[in-house]
Write an enzyme that holds these catalytic residues in place. Structure first.
Site, mmCIF file in Angstrom:
data_model
loop_
_atom_site.group_PDB
_atom_site.id
_atom_site.type_symbol
_atom_site.label_atom_id
_atom_site.label_comp_id
_atom_site.label_asym_id
_atom_site.label_seq_id
_atom_site.Cartn_x
_atom_site.Cartn_y
_atom_site.Cartn_z
ATOM 1 N N CYS A 93 -2.006 -53.358 25.090
ATOM 2 C CA CYS A 93 -0.867 -52.357 24.968
ATOM 3 C C CYS A 93 -1.129 -51.130 25.893
ATOM 4 C CB CYS A 93 -0.726 -51.934 23.859
ATOM 5 S SG CYS A 93 -0.508 -53.154 22.613
ATOM 6 N N HIS A 101 2.572 -45.211 22.735
ATOM 7 C CA HIS A 101 2.707 -46.529 22.811
ATOM 8 C C HIS A 101 3.606 -46.859 21.574
ATOM 9 C CE1 HIS A 101 2.481 -50.652 22.314
ATOM 10 N NE2 HIS A 101 1.364 -50.796 21.403
ATOM 11 N N ASN A 151 7.302 -53.580 19.023
ATOM 12 C CA ASN A 151 5.997 -53.164 19.765
ATOM 13 C C ASN A 151 6.025 -54.453 20.835
ATOM 14 O OD1 ASN A 151 3.405 -53.287 20.798
ATOM 15 N ND2 ASN A 151 2.123 -53.477 18.978
#
Ligand code: ACO
Length: 328
Positions: A114, A255, A285
């Site tokens: 990520c 994030h 996500n």
């Protein structure tokens, strides 16, 4: 004094929306649990024949249009992904071919989960500043649905598919664009978020497929604690390095993993949530795509204006993490 600017941003999300309600028909979960524990309401899921490189190409086209450039102008192409089209060759080579990036360009993938987009930004920044390349295209693209165990309720409710891209080049003007970045990694925490099979450690075989060992596994609680700690540290360090207080940051783009992680980060940094960009309710996500997707939305919706300071903050499997400060 020269700077490296983000000249264009673009993103792509597949049209298919999967709501929490729909998921709760196939796994033992509820809309209420997912919303209160993660903040996610729905996610996008790519079509079965749609690849990570396909989504990357769509995001790249939008970023190139935004930058008023074409694929022929690119000499550095970096794809950040945790869900490549295949282990070999790099997804960057597929994207190069589909997009028409010239053969002399340097094209490669990076694996930083990520945090991948911020790692790609840092690499491109250094290469452009030292005149090694002229124009960079960096993309975070993920088909996480292809590495999700759809029977595991502790992970499958969290992830989604998308891509985001940025075009970067150097300008002869000081004090704008990427002002700094601070990256890190802590392999001590590698076992908290991983895919155990399909690599050299455990090549895929019938047993690994039966165990769905090629899917993401996560110790959610441990990841949660590490995420809040490392994101706060790198965000704070970035502000201190640039003698900034939290009220001078116009927008924080973290994030997009979990609203509770984001709210804890904002509270610890003393940044009000009005100055924190959140879109995980609509996408879940999307790993390396999450920050460029949010950045693209924030720019298009007028949340970023010329002269603004934006702080990007990420964490991901590894444990990798990073922050990047941008003046627009
Ligand atoms: N629906 C219903 N119940 C569930 C679900 C679900 N989808 N998932 C777990 N539960 C249950 C558990 O079984 C557990 O039940 P028990 O108490 O009877 O054992 C209970 O809910 C609580 O589980 P926890 O794991 O303690 O829940 P928590 O509040 O920690 O939330 C979550 C879980 C959302 C995963 C959270 O820990 C989190 O967000 N962690 C960080 C995840 C993250 O950021 N990942 C980044 C990935 S980045 C990358 O690189 C791909």
């Amino acid at each position: 004094m020269a700077s490296v600017i983000i000249a264009g941003v673009g993103s792509y999300a597949p049209p298919r929306i999967v709501t929490n309600e729909e998921l709760s028909k196939t796994v033992d979960t509820t809309d209420e649990w997912i919303r209160t524990r993660s903040g996610i309401r729905e996610r996008r899921i790519a079509a079965p024949d749609q690849t990570t490189s396909d989504m990357a190409v769509e995001a790249a086209k939008a970023a190139l249009t935004d930058a008023k450039l074409t694929a022929a102008d690119i000499d550095l192409l970096i794809i950040a992904t945790a869900s490549p089209d295949a282990p070999l060759p790099s997804t960057a080579c597929y994207v190069q071919h589909k997009l028409g990036v010239p053969a002399h360009a340097t094209c490669f993938d990076i694996a930083a989960a990520c945090s991948g987009f911020l790692y790609a930004l840092e690499i491109a920044y250094g290469q452009l500043l030292t005149n090694r390349y002229k124009r960079a295209l960096i993309i975070g693209s993920e088909k996480l649905s292809s590495v999700t165990d759809w029977t595991d309720r502790t992970t499958c409710v969290l992830f989604g598919d998308a891509a985001g891209a940025a075009v970067l080049h150097k300008v002869d003007q000081p004090g704008i664009g990427i002002l700094g970045s601070d990256l890190g990694a802590d392999g001590e925490f590698a076992d908290n978020l991983y895919i155990s099979a399909g690599g050299s450690k455990r090549p895929a075989d019938a047993q690994s497929v039966a165990e769905r060992a090629h899917c993401i596994r996560m110790n959610g609680r441990e990841v949660f604690k590490s995420a809040v700690r490392v994101m706060e540290t790198v965000a704070r360090e970035m502000m201190e390095q640039h003698h900034l207080t939290p009220d001078q940051i116009n927008l924080v783009i973290p994030h997009q993993a979990n609203i509770r992680i984001i709210e804890a980060l904002a509270a610890n940094l003393k940044v009000p949530m009005e100055r924190v960009y959140v879109n995980l309710d609509r996408y879940g996500n999307t790993s390396s795509a999450s920050i460029p997707l949010a950045l693209d939305e924030a720019r298009r919706s007028g949340r970023i204006k010329p002269g603004d300071l934006t702080l990007l903050v990420a964490f991901g499997a590894g444990l990798t993490y990073g922050s990047t400060l941008i003046r627009w």
